[in-house]
Design an enzyme around this catalytic site. Structure first.
Site, PDB file in Angstrom:
ATOM      1  N   ASN A   9      -6.785  17.768   0.496  1.00  0.00           N
ATOM      2  CA  ASN A   9      -6.977  16.386   0.921  1.00  0.00           C
ATOM      3  C   ASN A   9      -5.575  15.816   1.124  1.00  0.00           C
ATOM      4  OD1 ASN A   9      -7.491  13.680   1.168  1.00  0.00           O
ATOM      5  ND2 ASN A   9      -8.724  13.496  -0.691  1.00  0.00           N
ATOM      6  N   ARG A  93     -10.283  17.696   3.934  1.00  0.00           N
ATOM      7  CA  ARG A  93     -10.831  16.378   4.198  1.00  0.00           C
ATOM      8  C   ARG A  93     -10.179  15.876   5.487  1.00  0.00           C
ATOM      9  NH1 ARG A  93      -9.454  10.694   1.238  1.00  0.00           N
ATOM     10  NH2 ARG A  93     -11.014   9.471   2.324  1.00  0.00           N
ATOM     11  N   HIS A 181     -15.388   6.973   3.866  1.00  0.00           N
ATOM     12  CA  HIS A 181     -15.650   7.376   2.468  1.00  0.00           C
ATOM     13  C   HIS A 181     -16.945   8.177   2.369  1.00  0.00           C
ATOM     14  CE1 HIS A 181     -13.012   3.747   1.175  1.00  0.00           C
ATOM     15  NE2 HIS A 181     -12.293   4.861   1.109  1.00  0.00           N
ATOM     16  N   LEU A 209     -14.508   1.782  -4.974  1.00  0.00           N
ATOM     17  CA  LEU A 209     -13.387   0.858  -5.096  1.00  0.00           C
ATOM     18  C   LEU A 209     -12.145   1.622  -5.554  1.00  0.00           C
ATOM     19  CD1 LEU A 209     -15.285  -2.040  -6.974  1.00  0.00           C
ATOM     20  CD2 LEU A 209     -15.057  -1.676  -4.504  1.00  0.00           C
ATOM     21  N   GLY A 210     -11.331   2.039  -4.586  1.00  0.00           N
ATOM     22  CA  GLY A 210     -10.079   2.732  -4.895  1.00  0.00           C
ATOM     23  C   GLY A 210      -8.963   2.053  -4.126  1.00  0.00           C
ATOM     24  N   ARG A 241      -4.737  -2.908   2.901  1.00  0.00           N
ATOM     25  CA  ARG A 241      -5.456  -3.297   4.130  1.00  0.00           C
ATOM     26  C   ARG A 241      -6.278  -4.556   3.862  1.00  0.00           C
ATOM     27  NH1 ARG A 241      -8.416   2.291   4.698  1.00  0.00           N
ATOM     28  NH2 ARG A 241      -7.209   2.956   2.898  1.00  0.00           N
ATOM     29  N   ASP A 283      -1.438  -1.933  -6.562  1.00  0.00           N
ATOM     30  CA  ASP A 283      -2.077  -1.221  -7.666  1.00  0.00           C
ATOM     31  C   ASP A 283      -2.811  -2.222  -8.553  1.00  0.00           C
ATOM     32  OD1 ASP A 283      -2.550   0.055 -10.180  1.00  0.00           O
ATOM     33  OD2 ASP A 283      -1.071   1.579  -9.625  1.00  0.00           O
ATOM     34  N   MET A 284      -4.117  -2.073  -8.630  1.00  0.00           N
ATOM     35  CA  MET A 284      -4.930  -3.025  -9.389  1.00  0.00           C
ATOM     36  C   MET A 284      -4.497  -3.129 -10.845  1.00  0.00           C
ATOM     37  SD  MET A 284      -7.264  -5.248  -9.255  1.00  0.00           S
ATOM     38  CE  MET A 284      -8.486  -5.210  -7.964  1.00  0.00           C
ATOM     39  N   GLY A 328     -11.142   4.943  -8.211  1.00  0.00           N
ATOM     40  CA  GLY A 328     -10.172   4.518  -9.228  1.00  0.00           C
ATOM     41  C   GLY A 328     -10.497   3.213  -9.932  1.00  0.00           C
ATOM     42  N   ILE A 329     -10.727   2.145  -9.170  1.00  0.00           N
ATOM     43  CA  ILE A 329     -11.010   0.846  -9.787  1.00  0.00           C
ATOM     44  C   ILE A 329     -12.447   0.829 -10.322  1.00  0.00           C
ATOM     45  CG2 ILE A 329     -11.187  -1.638  -9.347  1.00  0.00           C
ATOM     46  CD1 ILE A 329      -9.081  -1.218  -7.077  1.00  0.00           C
ATOM     47  N   GLY A 330     -13.376   1.323  -9.521  1.00  0.00           N
ATOM     48  CA  GLY A 330     -14.793   1.307  -9.912  1.00  0.00           C
ATOM     49  C   GLY A 330     -15.066   2.102 -11.177  1.00  0.00           C
ATOM     50  N   GLU A 379     -14.879  14.053  -4.225  1.00  0.00           N
ATOM     51  CA  GLU A 379     -14.861  14.404  -2.801  1.00  0.00           C
ATOM     52  C   GLU A 379     -14.458  15.871  -2.614  1.00  0.00           C
ATOM     53  OE1 GLU A 379     -12.519  10.917  -2.845  1.00  0.00           O
ATOM     54  OE2 GLU A 379     -13.244  10.278  -0.879  1.00  0.00           O
TER      55      GLU A 379
END
Ligand code: ADP
Length: 398
Positions: A9, A93, A181, A209-210, A241, A283-284, A328-330, A379
């Site tokens: 990927n 990917r 996705h 959510l990444g 974005r 980065d969250m 990542g966030i999710g 993935e």
């Protein structure tokens, strides 16, 4: 000699990989999963074995400055780690498969030429995906390669959902909503019957959510709509974005501010979203620990957009029975999940606070009308399954 298969990927600054091995007698096993990140800045290789034990954490030389060099560095490490291995297939990917590729495909010269045509539709991802294919072809010309697309899973959308309401001559050039996705959503749909059987056949919204973020509406495991469209710019607010944007803004950047197409592309793909709002980070994790009002604004907007689009997809589905968080966030942020769930209480989402804090699998209460889950995405495994099916190689990959 044992057989090996790789899953790659390749992104702009990272190369994620999985290595599968098949002993002379036996089935395919995950041998290594890892990534080279910081390509072009501070390249670093990390890998774990199939049980999660660390295999390596290595700083790489600065010469690992692009995707080709990253493939070479990975090949060197693989040779050192696994000896002279026989690679029988490589699955990649590839973000955009356009209207033509509704399933994974064996890569040929003609297929590759087609995929190069799609670079303008995914400039942040497609060139790097294809550069990895090119480098593997040069290094191992006899090894079969398979492209797995992020768009394919959404080919089930109906004509209205796919439509971009512009004149026909514009649409004829391929302007339609594709959705992205897809490998992540396909994986989630494939495990729902085992993980959350009570909702697997119902109306489910999956929130990926990444760094990139989107939602997918599933009905009986089939994609009926998604928040991403023609490119990976639409929908939710993402790391760099903006998500949904009045197209008049783009015209203004060009005509009013006199920016070039390249400058606008950079703003839209690399400087907006969480980074653009906060001017602190994309980065969250960094935003969540910051006291700056701009960090709070970025998080508020992220949650607002996600909640608003969950409502929109609930309308498309005519109600919602399940909600799944992934990426990542999710998967890792109780705070963001809590805020999205609380704002979606009107749909019947009732969060189990304890379960959410523990990153448990089911995070809604027993009474919750919407059964809510965290399901880690995979993935790479989805690509391995497709590659195996297409090459008749990896059938035993679980
Ligand atoms: P991608 O694969 O698109 O690069 P990921 O799915 O790895 O993205 O997600 C990256 C995002 O996940 C980053 O914004 C990162 O801050 C966020 N993230 C990872 N762990 C946590 C956490 N514990 N809390 C909040 N956000 C997190």
């Amino acid at each position: 000699m044992d057989d090996y298969a790789l899953v790659l990927n390749a992104g702009s600054s990272s190369l994620k990989f999985c290595v599968f091995r098949r002993p002379r007698t036996g089935s395919w096993q995950l041998e290594a999963r890892g990534q080279i990140d910081g390509i072009g800045t501070a390249p670093h290789l990390s890998a774990k074995d199939g049980h999660g034990a660390i295999l390596t954490e290595t700083k790489l030389e600065d010469s690992v400055c692009d995707g080709r060099a990253a493939i070479d560095a990975l090949a060197s490490w693989l040779r050192w780690k696994f000896g002279k291995a026989r690679v029988v297939g490589v699955g990649h990917r590839v973000v955009h498969g356009g209207a033509r590729y509704d399933r994974p495909v064996l890569i040929t010269r003609d297929v590759l030429a087609d995929l190069y045509q799609l670079i303008p539709l995914a400039p942040l991802h497609q060139p790097y995906n294809l550069a990895a294919i090119d480098r593997i072809s040069e290094r191992m010309p006899d090894v079969s390669q398979v492209a797995c697309f992020d768009t394919s899973f959404h080919q089930t959308h109906n004509a209205v959902t796919k439509l971009v309401p512009l004149p026909k001559e514009v649409r004829k050039s391929g302007v339609q909503r594709y959705g992205f996705h897809g490998l992540s959503y396909e994986y989630i749909a494939s495990v729902l019957p085992d993980v959350a059987p009570e909702i697997a056949r119902d109306r489910v919204i999956v929130a990926h959510l990444g760094s990139g973020a989107s939602l997918c509406a599933l009905e009986n495991g089939i994609s009926v709509d998604s928040t991403l469209g023609f490119t990976a710019l639409d929908g939710l607010c993402m790391g760099t974005r903006p998500g949904a944007l009045d197209p008049g803004v783009v015209l203004y950047l060009y005509q009013g501010l006199g920016l070039s197409a390249k400058e606008i592309e950079t703003i839209l793909y690399k400087k907006s979203g969480l980074l653009g709002i906060s001017e602190i980070s994309n980065d969250m994790r960094q935003l969540l620990v910051s006291d700056a009002p701009e960090a709070k604004l970025a998080i508020d907007y992220f949650v607002y957009r996600a909640t608003k689009e969950i409502g929109a997809l609930a309308a498309v589905l005519g109600g919602v029975d399940g909600l799944v968080f992934t990426a990542g966030i999710g998967e890792n942020s109780p705070e963001i999940r809590k805020r999205i769930c609380e704002a979606s209480a009107w749909l019947g989402v009732q969060l189990d606070t304890e379960a959410n804090l523990k990153n448990a699998s089911r995070i809604s209460t027993r009474q919750s009308k919407v059964s809510t889950w965290i399901i880690p995405t995979n993935e790479e495994l989805m690509i391995a399954r497709h590659t195996g099916a297409l090459l008749g190689l990896l059938q035993a990959v679980a």
